[in-house]
Design an enzyme around this catalytic site. Sequence first.
Site, PDB file in Angstrom:
ATOM      1  CG  MET A 219      -1.452  -1.339   1.585  1.00 32.16           C
ATOM      2  SD  MET A 219      -3.207  -1.206   1.721  1.00 32.16           S
ATOM      3  CE  MET A 219      -3.626  -2.910   2.027  1.00 32.16           C
ATOM      4  N   PRO A 220       1.578   1.440  -1.076  1.00 31.62           N
ATOM      5  CG  PRO A 220       3.234   0.879  -2.580  1.00 31.62           C
ATOM      6  CD  PRO A 220       1.811   0.605  -2.241  1.00 31.62           C
ATOM      7  CE1 TYR A 221       0.089  10.426  -1.372  1.00 33.55           C
ATOM      8  CE2 TYR A 221       1.861  10.775   0.200  1.00 33.55           C
ATOM      9  CZ  TYR A 221       0.936  11.278  -0.695  1.00 33.55           C
ATOM     10  OH  TYR A 221       0.859  12.632  -0.925  1.00 33.55           O
TER      11      TYR A 221
ATOM     12  NE  ARG B 292       4.754   8.580   5.388  1.00 34.22           N
ATOM     13  CZ  ARG B 292       4.268   9.109   6.508  1.00 34.22           C
ATOM     14  NH1 ARG B 292       3.112   9.756   6.476  1.00 34.22           N
ATOM     15  NH2 ARG B 292       4.904   8.989   7.665  1.00 34.22           N
TER      16      ARG B 292
ATOM     17  CG  HIS C  89      -3.079   6.097  -4.139  1.00 39.07           C
ATOM     18  ND1 HIS C  89      -4.216   6.598  -4.709  1.00 39.07           N
ATOM     19  CD2 HIS C  89      -3.435   4.894  -3.619  1.00 39.07           C
ATOM     20  CE1 HIS C  89      -5.218   5.758  -4.553  1.00 39.07           C
ATOM     21  NE2 HIS C  89      -4.780   4.706  -3.878  1.00 39.07           N
TER      22      HIS C  89
END
Lengths: 67, 67, 67, 67, 67, 67
Positions: free
Chosen positions: D1-3, F7, D40
């Site tokens: 779940m990278p941002y 992140r 995202h």
Amino acid sequence: MPYVNVRITPAATREQKAQIIAEITDTLSRVLGKRPDQTHIVIDEVDEQNWGFAGVPTDMYRAGTRE
Amino acid sequence: MPYVNVRITPAATREQKAQIIAEITDTLSRVLGKRPDQTHIVIDEVDEQNWGFAGVPTDMYRAGTRE
Amino acid sequence: MPYVNVRITPAATREQKAQIIAEITDTLSRVLGKRPDQTHIVIDEVDEQNWGFAGVPTDMYRAGTRE
Amino acid sequence: MPYVNVRITPAATREQKAQIIAEITDTLSRVLGKRPDQTHIVIDEVDEQNWGFAGVPTDMYRAGTRE
Amino acid sequence: MPYVNVRITPAATREQKAQIIAEITDTLSRVLGKRPDQTHIVIDEVDEQNWGFAGVPTDMYRAGTRE
Amino acid sequence: MPYVNVRITPAATREQKAQIIAEITDTLSRVLGKRPDQTHIVIDEVDEQNWGFAGVPTDMYRAGTRE
């Protein structure tokens, strides 16, 4: 002493942004006991061509599907 | 290798921003020994209706009090 | 209503962090007239293997040169 | 779940931004096994007078040297 | 496609964090029509000596007053 | 003068992080002509209970499905 950054695309109306600010401030006050006058919330409205999702800019993504 | 993000509302003048950049770079150089040519400072000027404080957008907050 | 995020590597001492907080708050008060009790400064101390510079993690970079 | 948040100055073209989004999404998929539809990437294009480097705004820095 | 970053000090319990995530996701769904499976919320728990407020680290501030 | 913040959850190995740093630096150099020695990349590894997705913390989400 919370600081909250909300990043969305596309832009929201003034009324929507005021409601988001009110509700998140209320959440942090109820759940964590945070003082509203020490709670800052910054909303960033990001242009769709600057937000990548699934490997493509969001406007291209939305052209091929429904959000 | 510092990175500093300064978020303010409302906007500042070019001269004020240059002074903020100079002073924060100087602080990190003196206090931590950081090299200015590895120090990046990004200033985000946020629209008042996008910055929530005390549960309302800043322009509404300022309409009822003095900052 | 400033919010400042200072990201550094490696870690700093408690005294260094207190001085950075004091100086940046003073800068924003003098230059922009910001109230200290509405100024929040968050320092993130990043592990050297998580900070990339010049294409490599900082600890590898520092092993080959002097900062 | 990278941002992922990419901050650059000055602005990039639409094609450059689409390529950056495609390549970073591919990197995170290959290296970490991340699903593109949970990845995202937000690109912030920062005005040169708001990005400080070596103690001065970037436009002043570039007036005296070549990037 | 919202991304929300909540920064607080001191730490919260697992239950408090789950409730904050649930409520902010619900706010963005109701107010803006955002899909929960495209809504990411990251909570950063900041050490009190790393959060400056009113010119001093938060633990020093709290030693002299009540939050 | 790019600054990139990646992140992710959960944590990555040292080798994976070095590869991500190398590839993103290469992307920004090729696509935008950015100098690697002015490119900073910071990776934040977020605890799964601090990353909300689809309205719940990621560890709860993953307990009910496959990423």
